[in-house]
Design an enzyme around this catalytic site. Structure first.
Site, PDB file in Angstrom:
ATOM      1  N   HIS A  49       0.818  -1.207   0.000  1.00 34.77           N
ATOM      2  CA  HIS A  49       0.000   0.000   0.000  1.00 34.77           C
ATOM      3  C   HIS A  49       0.856   1.263   0.000  1.00 34.77           C
ATOM      4  CE1 HIS A  49      -3.940   1.844   0.554  1.00 34.77           C
ATOM      5  NE2 HIS A  49      -3.423   2.645   1.454  1.00 34.77           N
ATOM      6  N   HIS A  95     -10.245   2.818  -0.979  1.00 35.73           N
ATOM      7  CA  HIS A  95     -10.434   2.428   0.419  1.00 35.73           C
ATOM      8  C   HIS A  95     -11.257   1.142   0.416  1.00 35.73           C
ATOM      9  CE1 HIS A  95     -10.127   4.329   4.643  1.00 35.73           C
ATOM     10  NE2 HIS A  95      -8.937   4.200   4.116  1.00 35.73           N
ATOM     11  N   ASN A  96     -10.742   0.165  -0.333  1.00 33.88           N
ATOM     12  CA  ASN A  96     -11.494  -1.061  -0.610  1.00 33.88           C
ATOM     13  C   ASN A  96     -11.625  -1.964   0.618  1.00 33.88           C
ATOM     14  OD1 ASN A  96     -11.426  -0.118  -3.252  1.00 33.88           O
ATOM     15  ND2 ASN A  96      -9.685  -1.390  -3.817  1.00 33.88           N
ATOM     16  N   ASP A 268      -0.180  14.898   4.672  1.00 30.14           N
ATOM     17  CA  ASP A 268      -1.280  14.423   5.503  1.00 30.14           C
ATOM     18  C   ASP A 268      -0.922  13.063   6.095  1.00 30.14           C
ATOM     19  OD1 ASP A 268      -1.882  12.908   2.978  1.00 30.14           O
ATOM     20  OD2 ASP A 268      -3.625  12.300   4.144  1.00 30.14           O
ATOM     21  N   GLU A 312      -3.880   5.118  12.479  1.00 29.03           N
ATOM     22  CA  GLU A 312      -4.378   5.841  11.304  1.00 29.03           C
ATOM     23  C   GLU A 312      -5.586   6.696  11.679  1.00 29.03           C
ATOM     24  OE1 GLU A 312      -4.815   3.322   7.858  1.00 29.03           O
ATOM     25  OE2 GLU A 312      -2.743   2.615   7.989  1.00 29.03           O
ATOM     26  N   ASN A 531      -3.162   5.534  -7.687  1.00 25.51           N
ATOM     27  CA  ASN A 531      -3.118   4.650  -6.535  1.00 25.51           C
ATOM     28  C   ASN A 531      -3.217   3.217  -7.052  1.00 25.51           C
ATOM     29  OD1 ASN A 531      -5.431   3.269  -4.413  1.00 25.51           O
ATOM     30  ND2 ASN A 531      -3.541   4.007  -3.539  1.00 25.51           N
TER      31      ASN A 531
END
EC number: 6.3.5.3
Length: 735
Positions: A49, A95-96, A268, A312, A531
């Site tokens: 990721h 965001h699977n 971020d 997170e 992504n």
């Protein structure tokens, strides 16, 4: 010597998602056994990721440069010049895995994360889109997942105050165990006020901004780099919890602090939280980073260094502050009611040092964690070509009229109004074309310019022929932007695939990337961000290859944007582009014939460019009154969608001798558009097309309240609308 408890066992290494050889490489790199915090850090930074270790070698082949491109891949988002001192900043991200486990929070924090990627660059978000894929509608989980994801997207976007203006929704049994939630955000910034992640200057303060750190989302990035088993539901604690109102405050505080000249670098806290943001800032700036975790604002007591580094928790930022600006920056953040804490400094050591309670918990080489992470050239096998289906290879058991009614009410082609009515698509007041058309159109400030936005992919094609499927995803995005009158300027991609360690899956990935690259090159449509989401598998069953393309186009004058609705009776209907009746891998074959076979339609990129440029010219000349790209379902579905949107019927014909009517009306040949124009301009249309070398065919004219075809019963437009609009609400209302 760094104290080392607990001891690192092979089981602990495996739990962190590291392969034995990767762990060995790490031990050799640091010359000792790592601490548990260091193991957590490297597992986060070296997972799929964050590191793109299986895909990087192929992503480098994509065209990423162009005269408008200010920033391509490698930053939080892509930046493209749109003139007048303004840039569009955009990216799409998945965001699977979290959305499958906890659909409301997973989808909501997916929106939050992609919005942060955009405003981290100094842009104010002006629009959001999404691309969603769910399992078979008959699967017991599908309805709950769809309801949760849509509510999560709407809940976050609506509360934050950004319009969700477009997207796509599809269903297939191959997504039963892994849904896809791809979120895209678009923002505007001044071209000379873009902010980047690379730290600069030794001894500068590293500041933590935003919400407090909790235990939510620990190992979220590691989970997003693994297959699911039967225990997927038990991973709920790894899903982050979002607060869109805190994110709105964070946006305003960040934009204000940027305007005040306080920011040297900003990142971020997304995947892998504080670990990834701190490492990326240091590695990109060729600097070391030293953190003191006792200064991190926590909302839970007794958090360990390991937990703080891998949390997170949402709505958090990391920033390198300009010398002497700490007090000014803190005052701004306190004004917005947000946490502000100096938690470290930049160094000249190229080391990533983490301290907690006076002890060194991690001391690692920063470059090897970040941009020098492992990289794999994984073995792959190409997808064997499917046979081309000829006219005699398909048995047409139902009439054209019946087939149209079935297609228009199918899960993939029905109206998605039930979805987009839960999103506020008008907030901010600049939405010109709302969902339901070829592309969303959003005004740039007060105009006259506008941006056109779309998300596209046809997974059926990518499964059948990854190279052609990759090309087609780009070509369809390009067509959708063209059909509303926009000049396509750049794309972001979201590449969703199964397990890359399987050569056939890696072959799908390689084929799709090659196809995307070929199309972007031919269409002058560079990839500026993106992504990759791999390991979308459950119990060994992978998803359909789904390389979603987010396309952005520019309209010079919003008054000249085009819509797909028929505008008046008595207008001529033309198809632009050549119709060969290609049914392989088509929606007709899948929905009406219950088949998933045959080669998908080939994508002629020269024809795509020529036909699209021709249609865009017609729109700029105010020569046509409606335009719609031809995609899923073919020519008759496109005509029906135009008729339903305008509530005007049509009388159409034009099936060539020797071609079955079903092939003509439902074939999915590429590079085609349906357009309408005043009947007295038909001859001029033919003349223009001949001059441009573009094939066009007159199909008929608009008018009446039904669609009439030769040798078929009439199809009433209102009846079609009822079928088109009702499938999803009825499905979602069922027990």
């Amino acid at each position: 010597m760094i104290p080392n408890t607990p001891s690192i066992t092979p089981e602990l290494v495996a739990e962190h998602g590291l392969k034995p050889d990767e762990y060995q490489r790490f031990v050799e790199l640091i010359g000792r056994e790592p601490t548990i915090t260091e193991l957590g850090i490297v597992s986060a930074m070296w997972n799929e990721h964050c590191s793109y270790k299986s895909s990087k070698v192929w992503l480098r082949t994509l065209p990423t440069k162009g005269p408008r491109v200010i920033q391509g891949p490698g930053e939080n988002a892509g930046v493209v010049d749109i003139g007048d001192g303004l840039a569009v900043v955009f990216k799409m991200e998945s965001h699977n895995h979290p959305s499958f486990i906890e659909p409301y929070q997973g989808a909501g924090t997916g929106v939050g994360g992609i919005l942060r990627d955009v405003f981290t660059m100094g842009a104010r978000p002006i629009a959001a889109l999404n691309a969603l894929r769910f399992g078979d509608p008959h699967h017991p989980r599908t309805r709950r997942l769809l309801a949760g994801v849509v509510a999560g997207i709407g809940g976050y976007g609506n509360s934050f105050g950004v319009p969700t203006v477009g997207g796509s929704v599809g269903f297939h049994e191959r997504y039963n165990g892994n849904i896809l939630v791809n979120a895209m955000a678009v923002g505007l910034a001044k071209t000379d006020e873009i902010f980047y992640a690379a730290a600069a200057g030794v001894g500068r303060s590293i500041v933590y901004l935003g919400s407090k750190t909790g235990r939510d989302g620990i190992h979220g990035a590691t989970m997003a780099s693994a297959e699911f088993g039967a225990d997927a539901e038990e991973k709920r604690p790894t899903v982050q919890v979002g607060d869109p109102f805190a994110e709105k405050l964070l946006l305003e505080a960040c934009l204000e602090i940027m305007q005040a000249g306080c920011v040297v670098a900003i990142q971020d806290m997304g995947a892998a939280g504080l670990t990834c943001s701190a490492v990326e800032m240091g590695a990109k700036g060729d600097l070391g980073v030293e953190l003191d975790l006792n200064a991190v604002p926590c909302r839970e007591t007794g958090m360990t260094a390991y937990e703080m580094m891998l949390s997170e928790s949402q709505e958090r930022m990391l920033m390198v502050i300009a010398d002497g600006k700490e007090d000014q920056a803190e005052a701004i953040f306190r004004k917005w009611g947000l946490d502000f804490a100096i938690i470290g400094k930049t160094t000249d050591t190229l080391r990533f040092v983490v301290k907690h309670d006076g002890d060194v918990k991690a001391d690692l080489p920063i470059k090897e964690l970040g941009d020098e992470a492992p990289e794999y050239y994984r073995p792959f096998t190409e997808t064997p070509p499917r046979p081309v289906l000829g006219p005699s290879d398909v048995n047409h058991a139902v009439s054209v009229a019946d087939a149209l009614e079935r297609l228009i009410a199918s899960p993939d082609l029905c109206s998605k109004r039930w979805v987009w009515e839960q999103y506020d698509h008008l907030i901010l007041g600049n939405t010109v074309q709302r969902p339901g058309g070829d592309a969303a159109v959003v005004r740039v400030n007060e105009g006259p310019k506008a941006l056109a936005l779309t998300t596209d992919v046809t997974p059926r094609y990518c499964e059948a022929d990854p190279f052609e499927g990759g090309k087609q995803a780009v070509a369809e995005a390009w067509r959708n932007l063209t059909a509303v009158g926009a000049t396509p300027i750049a794309v972001t991609d979201n590449l969703n695939f199964g397990n890359p360690e399987k050569p056939e899956i890696m072959g799908q990935f390689v084929g799709c990337v090659k196809g995307i690259g070929a199309a972007c090159e031919a269409l002058d449509f560079p990839v500026v961000s993106g992504n990759v989401s791999l390991y979308n598998e459950t119990n060994g069953q992978g998803i359909l290859p789904t390389p979603t393309i987010g396309g952005v186009g520019l309209i010079d004058d919003v008054e000249q944007s085009m819509t797909l609705a028929f505008k008046a009776a008595g207008e001529a209907i033309f198809v632009v582009g050549k119709t060969d009746g290609w049914l392989g891998s088509s929606a007709y074959l899948y929905t009406v014939c219950d088949r998933e076979d045959g080669a998908p339609p080939p994508v002629d990129l020269v024809a795509e460019k020529r036909n699209g440029d021709f249609v865009r010219g017609l729109i700029k000349d105010d020569f046509i009154t409606a335009a719609h790209d031809v995609s899923d379902g073919g020519l008759l579905v496109a005509i029906a969608e135009m008729a339903m949107a305008g509530r005007i019927g049509a009388s159409v014909d034009g099936v060539p001798a020797g071609m079955p009517a079903h092939s003509f009306w439902f074939g999915e040949d590429q590079a085609r558009y349906v357009v309408t124009l005043p009947a007295n301009q038909a001859a001029e249309m033919v003349r223009r097309a001949e001059a441009a070398g573009v094939p066009v065919t007159k199909l008929g004219k608009t008018g009446g309240d039904k669609i009439t075809l030769a040798n078929e019963r009439p199809i009433f437009v209102e009846g079609l609308r009822d079928r088109h609009d009702s499938w999803l609400p009825i499905y979602m209302g069922a027990n």
